[in-house]
Design a protein around this motif. Structure first.
Motif, mmCIF file in Angstrom:
data_model
loop_
_atom_site.group_PDB
_atom_site.id
_atom_site.type_symbol
_atom_site.label_atom_id
_atom_site.label_comp_id
_atom_site.label_asym_id
_atom_site.label_seq_id
_atom_site.Cartn_x
_atom_site.Cartn_y
_atom_site.Cartn_z
ATOM 1 N N SER A 34 0.831 -1.217 0.000
ATOM 2 C CA SER A 34 0.000 0.000 0.000
ATOM 3 C C SER A 34 0.863 1.264 0.000
ATOM 4 C CB SER A 34 -0.967 0.006 1.188
ATOM 5 O OG SER A 34 -0.281 0.222 2.393
ATOM 6 N N TYR A 38 0.833 5.304 -2.115
ATOM 7 C CA TYR A 38 1.062 6.675 -1.630
ATOM 8 C C TYR A 38 2.282 7.277 -2.327
ATOM 9 C CZ TYR A 38 -2.549 5.809 1.757
ATOM 10 O OH TYR A 38 -3.767 5.522 2.322
ATOM 11 N N ARG A 39 3.272 6.432 -2.592
ATOM 12 C CA ARG A 39 4.455 6.902 -3.308
ATOM 13 C C ARG A 39 4.092 7.274 -4.751
ATOM 14 N NH1 ARG A 39 9.555 5.715 -1.116
ATOM 15 N NH2 ARG A 39 9.389 4.786 0.967
ATOM 16 N N SER A 104 5.126 11.360 3.157
ATOM 17 C CA SER A 104 4.302 11.418 4.370
ATOM 18 C C SER A 104 3.389 12.637 4.373
ATOM 19 C CB SER A 104 5.178 11.394 5.624
ATOM 20 O OG SER A 104 5.745 10.109 5.762
ATOM 21 N N ALA A 107 0.549 11.622 2.167
ATOM 22 C CA ALA A 107 -0.271 10.591 2.819
ATOM 23 C C ALA A 107 -1.106 11.148 3.973
ATOM 24 C CB ALA A 107 0.629 9.461 3.327
ATOM 25 N N ARG A 113 -6.093 9.615 1.067
ATOM 26 C CA ARG A 113 -6.289 8.372 1.807
ATOM 27 C C ARG A 113 -7.606 7.702 1.412
ATOM 28 N NH1 ARG A 113 -2.248 7.854 4.981
ATOM 29 N NH2 ARG A 113 -3.011 5.781 5.475
ATOM 30 N N ARG A 134 0.504 1.308 6.933
ATOM 31 C CA ARG A 134 0.495 1.983 8.228
ATOM 32 C C ARG A 134 -0.865 1.886 8.930
ATOM 33 N NH1 ARG A 134 4.582 2.205 5.894
ATOM 34 N NH2 ARG A 134 6.352 3.618 6.121
ATOM 35 N N ASP A 135 -1.915 1.667 8.135
ATOM 36 C CA ASP A 135 -3.287 1.689 8.676
ATOM 37 C C ASP A 135 -4.078 0.469 8.213
ATOM 38 O OD1 ASP A 135 -3.364 2.267 5.996
ATOM 39 O OD2 ASP A 135 -4.982 3.718 6.140
ATOM 40 N N ARG A 184 9.569 10.654 8.829
ATOM 41 C CA ARG A 184 8.354 9.986 8.321
ATOM 42 C C ARG A 184 7.563 9.344 9.452
ATOM 43 N NH1 ARG A 184 8.549 5.717 4.193
ATOM 44 N NH2 ARG A 184 10.792 5.581 4.283
ATOM 45 N N ASP A 188 3.815 10.306 10.196
ATOM 46 C CA ASP A 188 2.831 9.218 10.070
ATOM 47 C C ASP A 188 2.112 8.945 11.405
ATOM 48 O OD1 ASP A 188 3.606 8.947 7.433
ATOM 49 O OD2 ASP A 188 4.878 7.192 7.778
ATOM 50 N N ARG A 191 -0.299 12.371 12.407
ATOM 51 C CA ARG A 191 -1.313 12.968 11.525
ATOM 52 C C ARG A 191 -2.707 12.680 12.096
ATOM 53 N NH1 ARG A 191 0.167 8.552 7.089
ATOM 54 N NH2 ARG A 191 -1.096 6.843 7.879
#
Ligand code: C5P
Length: 227
Positions: A34, A38-39, A104, A107, A113, A134-135, A184, A188, A191
């Motif tokens: 994932s 985002y990248r 980041s 994101a 998102r 991350r989520d 990052r 991350d 946020r």
């Protein structure tokens, strides 16, 4: 055999993707990176002059989100799926330290998102998926049968990432890589939308002093116990 969803979250450069790829291959599951999504959005913003060291045109990026199509295509010789932005293979371009330095911020935008989470959830509809990010265990697949949360010391992570970048032929300084990893993690974790936190039901794995084999054996055992 019963197929499950495996969510692997954790801090930057904790080796999530390496173990996720190994696990997916072993189980015959689909692996989804994932972070690559985002990248890819970040790379689009860079290519279109929407983000630079001094400026970030958030509104323009949100406005242009519908122009961004991200897809994955399995590469037989590599043994994993590479990421495509509007039909172009950008697997190599998204791994630079420059993309890492902006990702980041991109994101942290809720509209970004929302778009990516929707696509990720569709990719997991049939189960049999290992997704890292991350989520994943807290937002994307709250009901995942197996959730892992990976951590390691910042220095160890920066060394691993530095070695990877040098191996690719990128000219980077260790201090810059360490700074990026720490920065990052901070963005991350703090946020507002979907911060990086361990899901209550995730199993924590600190791999600071583990070899890749030890880590894989431990995670495979956990997966087999869950399936
Ligand atoms: O996994 P990777 O390090 O490639 O992810 C790059 C960045 O993308 C992370 O630092 C984070 O800002 C963002 N990301 C995220 N949610 C995910 C995956 C990645 O916010 N599920």
């Amino acid at each position: 055999m019963n197929k499950i969803t495996i969510a692997i979250d954790g801090f930057s450069s904790t080796g999530k993707s390496t173990v996720a790829k190994q696990l997916a291959k072993h189980l015959g599951y689909v692996y989804v990176d994932s972070g690559a999504m985002y990248r890819a959005v970040t790379f689009y913003a860079m290519q279109n002059g929407l983000i630079s060291k001094d400026d970030f045109n958030v509104e323009a990026l949100i406005f242009q989100l519908e122009k961004i199509t991200i897809s994955f295509k399995f590469n037989e010789s590599l043994g994993f799926a590479e990421v495509y932005l509007n039909g172009e293979n950008i697997e190599k371009q998204i791994r630079t330290l420059e993309v890492s330095s902006f990702v980041s911020k991109v994101a942290a935008i809720s509209e970004v998102r929302q778009k990516l989470v929707e696509q990720q959830q569709k990719m997991g509809l049939d189960k049999g998926v290992v997704m890292d990010g991350r989520d994943i265990g807290t937002v994307v697949f709250k009901d995942a049968e197996l959730k892992l949360f990976m951590l390691a010391s910042a220095e160890k992570r920066a060394i691993r990432r530095f070695d990877e970048l040098i191996e690719r032929g990128d000219k980077v300084l260790y201090e810059d890589v360490l700074h990026n990893v720490v920065e990052r993690d901070h963005i991350d974790s703090t946020r507002e939308d979907s911060p990086l936190v361990k899901a209550d039901d995730a199993i924590e794995i600190d791999n600071t002093d583990m070899t890749l084999e030890e880590q894989f054996d431990k995670i495979l055992k956990l997966a087999k116990m869950t399936i």
